[in-house]
Design an enzyme around this catalytic site. Sequence first.
Site, PDB file in Angstrom:
ATOM      1  N   LEU A 296       1.102  -1.224  -0.141  1.00 19.71           N
ATOM      2  CA  LEU A 296      -0.341  -0.184  -0.133  1.00 19.71           C
ATOM      3  C   LEU A 296       0.785   1.349   0.136  1.00 19.71           C
ATOM      4  O   LEU A 296       1.954   1.247   0.861  1.00 19.71           O
ATOM      5  CB  LEU A 296      -0.847   0.164   1.958  1.00 19.71           C
ATOM      6  CG  LEU A 296      -1.920  -1.305   1.270  1.00 19.71           C
ATOM      7  CD1 LEU A 296      -2.712  -1.304   2.138  1.00 19.71           C
ATOM      8  CD2 LEU A 296      -2.746  -1.507   0.120  1.00 19.71           C
TER       9      LEU A 296
ATOM     10  N   HIS B 179      -3.255   4.747  -1.794  1.00 12.95           N
ATOM     11  CA  HIS B 179      -4.344   3.317  -1.731  1.00 12.95           C
ATOM     12  C   HIS B 179      -5.286   3.786  -0.464  1.00 12.95           C
ATOM     13  O   HIS B 179      -6.743   4.006  -0.057  1.00 12.95           O
ATOM     14  CB  HIS B 179      -3.603   2.063  -1.265  1.00 12.95           C
ATOM     15  CG  HIS B 179      -3.334   1.296  -2.268  1.00 12.95           C
ATOM     16  ND1 HIS B 179      -1.825   1.148  -2.635  1.00 12.95           N
ATOM     17  CD2 HIS B 179      -3.637   0.589  -3.296  1.00 12.95           C
ATOM     18  CE1 HIS B 179      -1.972   0.179  -3.263  1.00 12.95           C
ATOM     19  NE2 HIS B 179      -2.702   0.166  -4.119  1.00 12.95           N
TER      20      HIS B 179
ATOM     21  N   GLN C  15      -4.487 -12.241 -12.124  1.00 11.84           N
ATOM     22  CA  GLN C  15      -5.035 -11.388 -13.703  1.00 11.84           C
ATOM     23  C   GLN C  15      -3.155 -11.471 -14.407  1.00 11.84           C
ATOM     24  O   GLN C  15      -3.115  -9.672 -14.653  1.00 11.84           O
ATOM     25  CB  GLN C  15      -5.255  -9.936 -12.514  1.00 11.84           C
ATOM     26  CG  GLN C  15      -4.570  -9.461 -11.800  1.00 11.84           C
ATOM     27  CD  GLN C  15      -5.726  -8.365 -10.956  1.00 11.84           C
ATOM     28  OE1 GLN C  15      -6.121  -8.958  -9.996  1.00 11.84           O
ATOM     29  NE2 GLN C  15      -4.647  -7.405 -10.863  1.00 11.84           N
TER      30      GLN C  15
HETATM   31  O1  PAF Z   1      -6.051  -2.514  -8.910  1.00 14.39           O
HETATM   32  C1  PAF Z   1      -5.715  -3.696  -8.060  1.00 14.39           C
HETATM   33  O2  PAF Z   1      -5.078  -3.737  -7.756  1.00 14.39           O
HETATM   34  C2  PAF Z   1      -6.050  -4.641  -8.439  1.00 14.39           C
HETATM   35  O3  PAF Z   1      -6.240  -5.035 -10.519  1.00 14.39           O
HETATM   36  C3  PAF Z   1      -7.824  -5.435  -8.002  1.00 14.39           C
HETATM   37  C4  PAF Z   1      -8.964  -4.630  -8.905  1.00 14.39           C
HETATM   38  C5  PAF Z   1      -7.718  -5.021  -6.205  1.00 14.39           C
HETATM   39  C6  PAF Z   1      -7.938  -6.899  -8.545  1.00 14.39           C
HETATM   40  O4  PAF Z   1      -7.047  -7.762  -7.664  1.00 14.39           O
END
Ligand code: PAF
Length: 283
Positions: A33, A37, A61
């Site tokens: 973070l 964030h 992802q």
């Molecule tokens: O933006 C991110 O950090 C990621 O793509 C998320 C939205 C937490 C999904 O894993």
Amino acid sequence: MPVVSDGCGLRATLADWRRAGARVAFVPTMGNLHQGHLDLVHAAAAAADRVVVSIFVNPLQFGPGEDFAAYPRTLEDDLARLEGSACSLVFAPPEAVMYPSGRTGTTRVEVPGLADLLCGASRPGHFAGVTTVVAKLFNLVQPDLAAFGQKDYQQLTIVRRMVADLDFPVEILGVPTRREADGLAMSSRNRYLGAAERRVAPALHGALQAAADALRRGERDFVALQQAGMDNIRSAGMSPEYFEVRRQDDLGTPNGNDRNLVVLAASKLGRARLIDNLLVDLD
Ligand code: PAF
């Protein structure tokens, strides 16, 4: 900072809050973070009584050859950072809780079209990984609203489309990008930059600003602007992937009458792949 790692623990706390009539906001993250964030947590807290932050490095992802293994996992530091924030609860699930059927066997959520352009063109499957995990997290947390950074503008647009298409009863809040003093958008991946690369990196924001200024002055030759943006980034020493002027609402190619535009860029710089964008409202 209370931390839960499974659906049962999460549901128990959420049920208490719901009984007390609390409005619940959600901030999904992959941890590591930074102030960007914390801005999301702050914006979420301004619109709700309780804020849940999730920390989960989502394998779905990341494509083959991407930085899933190297992605910084800094849970202790993250919890310390959240201590002084408006976060009420951290949800930090292990992979088995998120994907009980395994990475390849899990049910997927996809947003066709939007997920295939811009970043999706060079990261096939990336946004399906994002929408799958976000849909799962929405079902677990059942928030009234969720905050996402505008820095990942394509992700924000795709999540909005998913919420509309699947009738998730979640309000989506887009939060402005937090920047370093020299303009570089804050990102967990900035830590991949060496000292010399770090000095070059703000040129991405500079190129976006030049295009945004030109649009505000009345320039409507989008192709020329895109070419100039690519040239600016390249001459700063980066390897641009795309530099595009798009409509804000659907990321489509604009015409000269569109007023709400976004200029988006992605570029490789050493080990880092940087993305950034600027919204341009002409009214
Ligand atoms: O933006 C991110 O950090 C990621 O793509 C998320 C939205 C937490 C999904 O894993």
